[in-house]
Scaffold this active site. Structure first.
Site, short mmCIF file in Angstrom:
data_model
loop_
_atom_site.label_atom_id
_atom_site.label_comp_id
_atom_site.label_asym_id
_atom_site.label_seq_id
_atom_site.Cartn_x
_atom_site.Cartn_y
_atom_site.Cartn_z
N SER A 185 48.07 44.98 43.10
CA SER A 185 49.42 44.85 42.57
C SER A 185 49.41 44.81 41.06
O SER A 185 48.38 44.64 40.43
CB SER A 185 50.08 43.58 43.11
OG SER A 185 49.73 42.49 42.28
N LYS A 186 50.60 44.97 40.51
CA LYS A 186 50.73 44.99 39.05
C LYS A 186 50.19 43.71 38.44
O LYS A 186 49.86 43.66 37.27
CB LYS A 186 52.19 45.18 38.64
CG LYS A 186 52.80 46.48 39.05
CD LYS A 186 53.72 46.33 40.24
CE LYS A 186 53.10 46.94 41.48
NZ LYS A 186 53.73 46.62 42.75
N ARG A 187 50.15 42.67 39.24
CA ARG A 187 49.70 41.39 38.69
C ARG A 187 48.22 41.39 38.38
O ARG A 187 47.78 40.78 37.42
CB ARG A 187 50.00 40.27 39.69
CG ARG A 187 51.49 40.02 39.77
CD ARG A 187 51.80 38.55 39.73
NE ARG A 187 53.20 38.34 40.08
CZ ARG A 187 53.67 38.59 41.30
NH1 ARG A 187 52.84 38.97 42.24
NH2 ARG A 187 54.93 38.41 41.56
#
Length: 516
Positions: A266-268
């Site tokens: 994920s972007k995280r």
RNA sequence: GGCCCCUUCGUCUAGCGGCCUAGGACACCGCCCUUUCAAGGCGGCGGCGCGGGUUCGAAUCCCGUAGGGGCUACCA
């Protein structure tokens, strides 16, 4: 899996169709890489197509970033933005007329129909279906509207979307390049929207249409699009019937790249963003190699290879179907191997921007990042650090001591690492430092070589003071390089030069005496 | 819920019925080398989700089951 061998020649055409929203994701690079390798392997073409039909989410910055990303990775496209090609334009935002025309054809031929259902009605139907534990898709309410009903809706002022009419009672099957035979019952694939009420086309229309129009032979894409394939195949078939294209492409669905846990990267996760890699000092060679390993292998035990070797072997048959977890450690390790394989000057050139970024270089004439002396030092230092680093940014910490001065010029002033100095430059270190200073001070400028330095220090500290090598050299190392971990000491001292070395030793000696 | 996909060491994978006492890589742990840290060398730890078949023989084929994931938008 099977690949239609009839198509396996230079007529292979694959595409990579990113949407320019947000920062490029690492999964994007892998997907592009696999398509690139497949195209090159068969002597075919890679088409880059920008899927920017969602005006609200697209950004020019993201578009630029995607092109930069692919170029950095060495993934060249044969047709697409900034390259051209006979099937352009390659940005969907510039292809509005084409889609409008196709949508009209689809409607005229009865393959698509207007749907006047409101959002509220569709929501209600979905709720009902859920409550009754049925599949929640569109129920075909407007599938067979009469001219009168349509007129009535229009008179009411209702707007309509255009839906694709899925075939009935059919098994939609294909031989997936990655997964083999896959089939869906058409009853489980509801009629889907092709054109919004405002007349703008959706991905569901433009993606297959462009694949058809651009003569794409193989669609290699993420596993997340697996379930959109059964609805695209009938659309492709009707495009063939309409004379728009000659064939339904072969599909292949690449496994996900997962992050921590078991979810898509994920972007995280910092390592999910492509920009992390150039910034941290990964080499294109290293990243590409690691990415290739995520869902593919050479088939032997070789894991280190270049993009050309990948191309030579990438015939589409060895793509794994199971999701791969992105392992930052291994990515780094693979990068390290490539790093070590670089020629000295090549590696030095790549390190330069990192030193510059930290403001460690005075710089040379004509915009050169380094002046002659700085460059010579770097070329001499690279062999010392090559085996001690896995990413380029590590060079900053290891070489910083060579690119600092006493504060009298534009360079940063040399600084000891506080932790290391506190632990090593203690009261009992001063005799060592004093002896080292004296020993090196007795070496003339023209005798300032690694071997002479080695001998002088060993004689003074190991023999003279009876110290163990570790105890003898650590204080010197900290004094001279500022840290307990550094490139090899004697070479470092030679590179640093007599003057700076002695100044640093004396300063450290004083510091240690002060502690005493 | 429905449909679909996936399932070999912690992770990525090799394996496509006998070559498997399951191989490699990363990670981890030891040892060697050694002026630190690495790199390198050697060694170790560790896996076929489960249950049924099929077969002389199954990690490999089939069925079931469990777990994980995706899709289920007028996003892409």
């Amino acid at each position: 899996m099977t690949i239609d061998t009839a198509k396996l020649d230079n007529s292979v055409r694959v595409r990579f169709p990113p949407s320019p929203t947000g920062d490029p994701h690492i999964g994007l690079v892998r997907s592009a890489l696999f398509n690139y390798a497949f195209a090159r392997h068969y002597g075919g073409k890679l088409v880059l197509r920008i899927e920017d039909t969602d005006a609200a989410r697209n950004t020019e910055a993201s578009y630029r970033a995607i092109l930069d990303t692919l170029r950095w990775a060495g993934i060249e496209w044969d047709e697409g933005p900034e390259v051209g090609g006979e099937y352009g334009p390659y940005r969907q935002s510039e292809r509005g007329e084409i889609y409008a025309d196709l949508a009209a054809q689809l409607r005229e031929s009865g393959k698509a129909y207007p749907c006047y259902c409101t959002a509220a009605e569709l929501d209600a139907a979905r709720e009902r279906a859920k409550a009754e534990k049925r599949a929640p898709g569109y129920e075909g309410t407007c599938r067979n509207l009469t001219a009168e009903q349509i007129a009535a809706y229009e008179a009411e002022g209702r707007t309509h979307v255009l839906r694709f009419r899925m075939p009935e009672n059919r098994t939609i099957a294909w031989d997936d390049v990655v997964r083999g035979e896959i089939s869906f019952e058409s009853a489980n694939v509801p009629d889907y929207v092709l054109v919004r009420a405002d007349g703008s086309p959706l991905y569901t229309l433009v993606n297959p249409v462009d694949d058809a129009l651009m003569g794409i032979t193989h669609v290699l894409r993420g596993e997340d699009l697996l379930s959109s394939t059964p609805r695209q195949i009938p659309l492709h078939e009707t495009l063939v019937e309409l004379g728009v294209s000659k064939q339904v492409p072969q599909f292949g669905h690449l496994p996900f790249v997962l992050g921590e846990g078991n979810k898509k990267l994920s972007k995280r996760d910092p390592e999910a963003s492509f920009s992390y890699y150039p910034r941290t000092g990964y080499l294109p060679e290293g990243l590409i190699n690691y990415l290739a390993l995520l869902g593919w292998s050479l088939g032997n035990d070789e894991e280190i290879f270049g993009i050309d070797e990948m191309v030579a072997a990438f015939d589409g048959t060895r793509i794994s179907a199971n999701p791969a977890r992105f392992d930052p450690k291994k990515c780094e390790a693979v990068n390290g191997v490539h790093l070590r394989k670089l020629e000295t000057e090549d590696l030095a050139k790549r390190i330069l921007p990192f030193l510059d970024r930290e403001g460690l270089l005075l710089g040379g004439a004509e915009g050169h990042l380094a002046n002659d002396e700085e460059w010579r030092t770097l070329v001499a230092a690279v062999p010392l650090i090559r085996e001690r680093m896995t990413v380029l940014s590590e060079a900053i910490g290891m070489l910083g001591f060579l690119y600092t001065g006493d504060g009298s010029d534009a360079r940063h002033a040399f600084q000891l690492n506080e932790d290391d100095a506190a632990k090593v430059l203690t009261a009992d270190a001063w005799p060592v430092l004093a002896a080292a200073t004296a020993a090196l001070d007795s070496l003339a400028e023209d005798a300032w070589t690694t071997s002479a330095i080695d001998e002088a220090l060993r004689t003074a500290l190991i023999e003279g003071l009876g110290l163990k090598p570790k105890n003898a050299f650590t204080p010197v190392r900290v004094a001279v390089t500022g840290r307990r971990v550094s490139p090899p000491l004697f070479e470092s001292i030679e590179l640093l030069g007599r003057e700076r070395t002695l100044a640093r030793l004396r300063a450290a000696d004083a510091k240690a005496r002060a502690a005493a």
